[in-house]
Design an enzyme around this catalytic site. Structure first.
Site, PDB file in Angstrom:
ATOM      1  N   CYS A   1       7.488   4.209   5.729  1.00  0.00           N
ATOM      2  CA  CYS A   1       6.655   3.282   4.432  1.00  0.00           C
ATOM      3  C   CYS A   1       7.698   3.083   3.411  1.00  0.00           C
ATOM      4  O   CYS A   1       6.800   2.738   2.252  1.00  0.00           O
ATOM      5  CB  CYS A   1       6.034   5.009   3.727  1.00  0.00           C
ATOM      6  SG  CYS A   1       6.925   6.232   3.378  1.00  0.00           S
TER       7      CYS A   1
ATOM      8  N   CYS B   1       1.323  -1.367   0.347  1.00  0.00           N
ATOM      9  CA  CYS B   1       0.044   0.022   0.296  1.00  0.00           C
ATOM     10  C   CYS B   1       0.806   1.367   0.219  1.00  0.00           C
ATOM     11  O   CYS B   1       1.052   2.376  -0.861  1.00  0.00           O
ATOM     12  CB  CYS B   1      -0.568   0.258   1.427  1.00  0.00           C
ATOM     13  SG  CYS B   1      -1.892   1.091   1.183  1.00  0.00           S
ATOM     14  N   CYS B   2       1.613   1.582   0.920  1.00  0.00           N
ATOM     15  CA  CYS B   2       2.707   2.237   1.062  1.00  0.00           C
ATOM     16  C   CYS B   2       3.628   2.282  -0.402  1.00  0.00           C
ATOM     17  O   CYS B   2       3.899   3.590  -0.988  1.00  0.00           O
ATOM     18  CB  CYS B   2       3.724   2.077   2.194  1.00  0.00           C
ATOM     19  SG  CYS B   2       3.214   2.200   3.570  1.00  0.00           S
TER      20      CYS B   2
ATOM     21  N   CYS C   1      -4.052   3.978   9.493  1.00  0.00           N
ATOM     22  CA  CYS C   1      -1.891   3.688  10.009  1.00  0.00           C
ATOM     23  C   CYS C   1      -1.721   4.215  11.177  1.00  0.00           C
ATOM     24  O   CYS C   1      -0.713   4.055  10.918  1.00  0.00           O
ATOM     25  CB  CYS C   1      -1.297   2.976   9.136  1.00  0.00           C
ATOM     26  SG  CYS C   1      -1.610   2.064   7.817  1.00  0.00           S
TER      27      CYS C   1
ATOM     28  N   CYS D   1      -0.775   8.431   7.167  1.00  0.00           N
ATOM     29  CA  CYS D   1      -2.357   7.727   6.136  1.00  0.00           C
ATOM     30  C   CYS D   1      -3.666   7.226   7.867  1.00  0.00           C
ATOM     31  O   CYS D   1      -3.044   6.831   8.824  1.00  0.00           O
ATOM     32  CB  CYS D   1      -2.439   6.786   5.586  1.00  0.00           C
ATOM     33  SG  CYS D   1      -1.524   7.067   4.509  1.00  0.00           S
TER      34      CYS D   1
END
Length: 235
Positions: free
Chosen positions: A220, A113-114, A197, A194
């Protein structure tokens, strides 16, 4: 061609605005950008940039998962400081439906995702720049505990002008210059990324303890080299 080792040797002991000014005005004019999260401590570097050259490019990673408060804070600081080249960048239009169609990739594969929300967009945004500025600090611990003021990574110079600053230094600077804080700091968020998280931390926890809490993850990925290894200090 600029010799990064010579730049590090000449300016590597400087800190704060004393380091930023020559890099922006003399060494890398038009070729250096500040990468800012507009997070808990971001106002300090953004203010320094505005005092040196408010047209300095500022890259903001809008992942699509940020707190609404962060977006409002970004707009407030841009107006307050008169910044004229803030670039909000993120995944391209086709990437999110293809890679995270239901928006839950952060749960099953946070590194992935990062990567598509932050690492890849930043790589695109930094094309054409030979140096960039980060807000990382040694006080955040982990791999950052030995952070140099200047380093090289992936053929660019990276400046960390607040590496040796303490929490007291940050607070004192913001108070002295009357800078507004991120609204979430008032409710315990000391490092803000985010929304899914990030959590608030207690007084007994490190500032970044609320990032990816419960996972074996503290970065990240934007501060790793292209080959997936931690940044190394240039000699």
């Amino acid at each position: 061609m600029i010799r990064y080792d010579l730049v590090i040797r000449r300016y590597g002991e400087l800190s704060g605005a004393a380091l930023l000014a020559p890099l922006i005005q003399e060494v890398f004019p038009g070729r250096i950008a500040l990468v800012s999260s507009f997070g808990a401590e971001s106002a300090v570097l953004l203010h320094m940039i505005s005092e040196i050259d408010r047209a300095t490019p500022v890259v903001f990673l809008d992942t699509g998962k940020l707190f609404p408060e962060t977006l409002l804070y970004r707009d407030r600081l841009i107006a307050r400081l008169g910044l004229t080249d803030v670039r909000s960048i993120g995944p391209e239009a086709h990437e999110t439906p293809a890679l995270d169609p239901d928006g839950t990739l952060w749960q099953s594969a946070p590194d992935a995702c990062c990567h598509f929300r932050k690492v890849v967009p930043l790589e695109r945004a930094l094309r054409g720049f030979t140096a960039w500025i980060t807000g990382r600090k040694r006080m955040h611990g982990g791999e950052r505990a030995v952070l140099p003021m200047l380093e090289t990574a992936d053929w660019r110079l990276k400046a960390n002008p607040l590496a040796d600053w303490s929490a007291e230094d940050i607070a004192g600077y913001m108070e002295h210059h009357g800078l507004p804080g991120h609204p979430l700091t008032a409710v315990g968020y000391r490092s803000i990324g985010c929304m899914p998280c990030t959590r608030p931390v207690t007084d007994n926890e490190d500032a970044r303890a609320g990032r990816w809490s419960g996972l074996d993850k503290s970065e990240c990925g934007i501060h790793w080299t292209a080959n997936g290894r931690p940044i190394r200090v240039a000699q």
